[in-house]
Write a protein that holds these residues in place. Sequence first.
Motif, PDB file in Angstrom:
ATOM      1  N   ARG A 102       0.832  -1.212   0.000  1.00 31.34           N
ATOM      2  CA  ARG A 102       0.000   0.000   0.000  1.00 31.34           C
ATOM      3  C   ARG A 102       0.866   1.262   0.000  1.00 31.34           C
ATOM      4  O   ARG A 102       0.570   2.236  -0.700  1.00 31.34           O
ATOM      5  CB  ARG A 102      -0.926  -0.005   1.222  1.00 31.34           C
ATOM      6  CG  ARG A 102      -1.956   1.128   1.205  1.00 31.34           C
ATOM      7  CD  ARG A 102      -2.891   1.048   2.371  1.00 31.34           C
ATOM      8  NE  ARG A 102      -2.222   1.364   3.634  1.00 31.34           N
ATOM      9  CZ  ARG A 102      -2.331   0.633   4.733  1.00 31.34           C
ATOM     10  NH1 ARG A 102      -3.055  -0.475   4.754  1.00 31.34           N
ATOM     11  NH2 ARG A 102      -1.710   0.992   5.837  1.00 31.34           N
ATOM     12  N   ARG A 112       2.258   1.927  -3.351  1.00 31.71           N
ATOM     13  CA  ARG A 112       1.218   2.361  -4.283  1.00 31.71           C
ATOM     14  C   ARG A 112       0.788   3.810  -4.061  1.00 31.71           C
ATOM     15  O   ARG A 112       0.419   4.498  -5.016  1.00 31.71           O
ATOM     16  CB  ARG A 112       0.011   1.427  -4.136  1.00 31.71           C
ATOM     17  CG  ARG A 112      -1.070   1.598  -5.188  1.00 31.71           C
ATOM     18  CD  ARG A 112      -2.149   0.552  -5.042  1.00 31.71           C
ATOM     19  NE  ARG A 112      -2.908   0.700  -3.800  1.00 31.71           N
ATOM     20  CZ  ARG A 112      -2.873  -0.145  -2.783  1.00 31.71           C
ATOM     21  NH1 ARG A 112      -2.085  -1.201  -2.824  1.00 31.71           N
ATOM     22  NH2 ARG A 112      -3.594   0.057  -1.689  1.00 31.71           N
ATOM     23  N   THR A 113       0.851   4.274  -2.835  1.00 33.44           N
ATOM     24  CA  THR A 113       0.230   5.571  -2.518  1.00 33.44           C
ATOM     25  C   THR A 113       1.202   6.709  -2.238  1.00 33.44           C
ATOM     26  O   THR A 113       0.847   7.870  -2.447  1.00 33.44           O
ATOM     27  CB  THR A 113      -0.699   5.423  -1.294  1.00 33.44           C
ATOM     28  OG1 THR A 113       0.065   4.930  -0.177  1.00 33.44           O
ATOM     29  CG2 THR A 113      -1.834   4.453  -1.598  1.00 33.44           C
ATOM     30  N   LYS A 147       1.925   8.886  -5.240  1.00 30.22           N
ATOM     31  CA  LYS A 147       0.750   9.699  -5.571  1.00 30.22           C
ATOM     32  C   LYS A 147       0.696  10.950  -4.706  1.00 30.22           C
ATOM     33  O   LYS A 147       0.513  12.065  -5.208  1.00 30.22           O
ATOM     34  CB  LYS A 147      -0.528   8.875  -5.380  1.00 30.22           C
ATOM     35  CG  LYS A 147      -1.803   9.716  -5.435  1.00 30.22           C
ATOM     36  CD  LYS A 147      -3.040   8.911  -5.097  1.00 30.22           C
ATOM     37  CE  LYS A 147      -4.260   9.817  -4.994  1.00 30.22           C
ATOM     38  NZ  LYS A 147      -5.508   9.056  -4.691  1.00 30.22           N
ATOM     39  N   GLU A 155      -5.785   6.534   2.639  1.00 32.92           N
ATOM     40  CA  GLU A 155      -5.147   5.800   1.541  1.00 32.92           C
ATOM     41  C   GLU A 155      -3.743   5.303   1.874  1.00 32.92           C
ATOM     42  O   GLU A 155      -3.362   4.199   1.464  1.00 32.92           O
ATOM     43  CB  GLU A 155      -5.106   6.689   0.291  1.00 32.92           C
ATOM     44  CG  GLU A 155      -6.485   7.078  -0.240  1.00 32.92           C
ATOM     45  CD  GLU A 155      -6.408   7.858  -1.534  1.00 32.92           C
ATOM     46  OE1 GLU A 155      -5.560   7.518  -2.391  1.00 32.92           O
ATOM     47  OE2 GLU A 155      -7.182   8.816  -1.688  1.00 32.92           O
ATOM     48  N   VAL A 156      -2.976   6.098   2.600  1.00 33.48           N
ATOM     49  CA  VAL A 156      -1.600   5.716   2.934  1.00 33.48           C
ATOM     50  C   VAL A 156      -1.545   4.904   4.232  1.00 33.48           C
ATOM     51  O   VAL A 156      -0.936   3.840   4.295  1.00 33.48           O
ATOM     52  CB  VAL A 156      -0.688   6.958   3.062  1.00 33.48           C
ATOM     53  CG1 VAL A 156       0.730   6.536   3.473  1.00 33.48           C
ATOM     54  CG2 VAL A 156      -0.657   7.732   1.761  1.00 33.48           C
TER      55      VAL A 156
END
Length: 283
Positions: A9, A12-13, A16, A44-45
Amino acid sequence: MILKKVADRLNRTIVKFQQVLRIAKDRDVNETDTVSIIKDMLAEVFGYDKYIDITSEFAVRSTFCDLAIKLDNKVEYLIEAKAIGMELKENHLRQAIDYGANNGAQWVILTNGLTWQVHKIKFEQPISHELICEFNIADIDPKNEEHQDKLFIICKEGLVKAAREEFHEKILTVNRFTIGALVLGEEVVNLIRRELRKISGGVLVAPEEIAKVLSSEVLKRDVIEGDDAAKAQSRVKRFYAKATKRPRETEEEKPQSDDKKEGATFSDNLLSQSPQPPTPEKE
């Protein structure tokens, strides 16, 4: 070692939100918009449910803290947020500490979205605090284990596995004061005494002589003098007095629900409204 699910995760974040925060800083967004980005990051993070785990404008006596993280109805973190373009200062930290002290919450976070500070409050007279870790999201490499450890103490999964307490214990243990206290301790001095006797062919050296050389010629003065040094020496003495090791508890991994797909967040909208940088070509 953090959970693979969490590592994936973060990978992925983080990239961003490095872009989101760069755009937000260029636009000099206000505190309200910065708080919106922080809430997106917490979800999200760091793995929290935005609608269950995160409370905005959390009441603390007669005032309000920007955000609170609550799990099982317990406040795990109080978060004081500032606009992304604002440098975090001592008066901001005092504000966050006051919120924690008045609420009885031991852990507080001060952040402007980019810089994150995690502090532990010591409920003593007078109230004091300790900086546990600080990082800048722009400098984070999500594949770096040291960086992952810092992020993990804020993650929801990290709270379940007591990662922040373990991180704090490591800070208390792996520092020059504790190591200096160990070196001057009876166990190490006696070990040095035995080794000196071996290499000298039987010369006897008094423990006091070894301790004197260590304290006056080997170790720096600030390692063995002052409040931090005294606390470390007291800790080492207590440990050897008990002559027992504290058992380390292990906890089975608790499965966490997969991240829920939601509508576009403030951060997503900020990204979509800005021109995207070209994707670097793979060599």
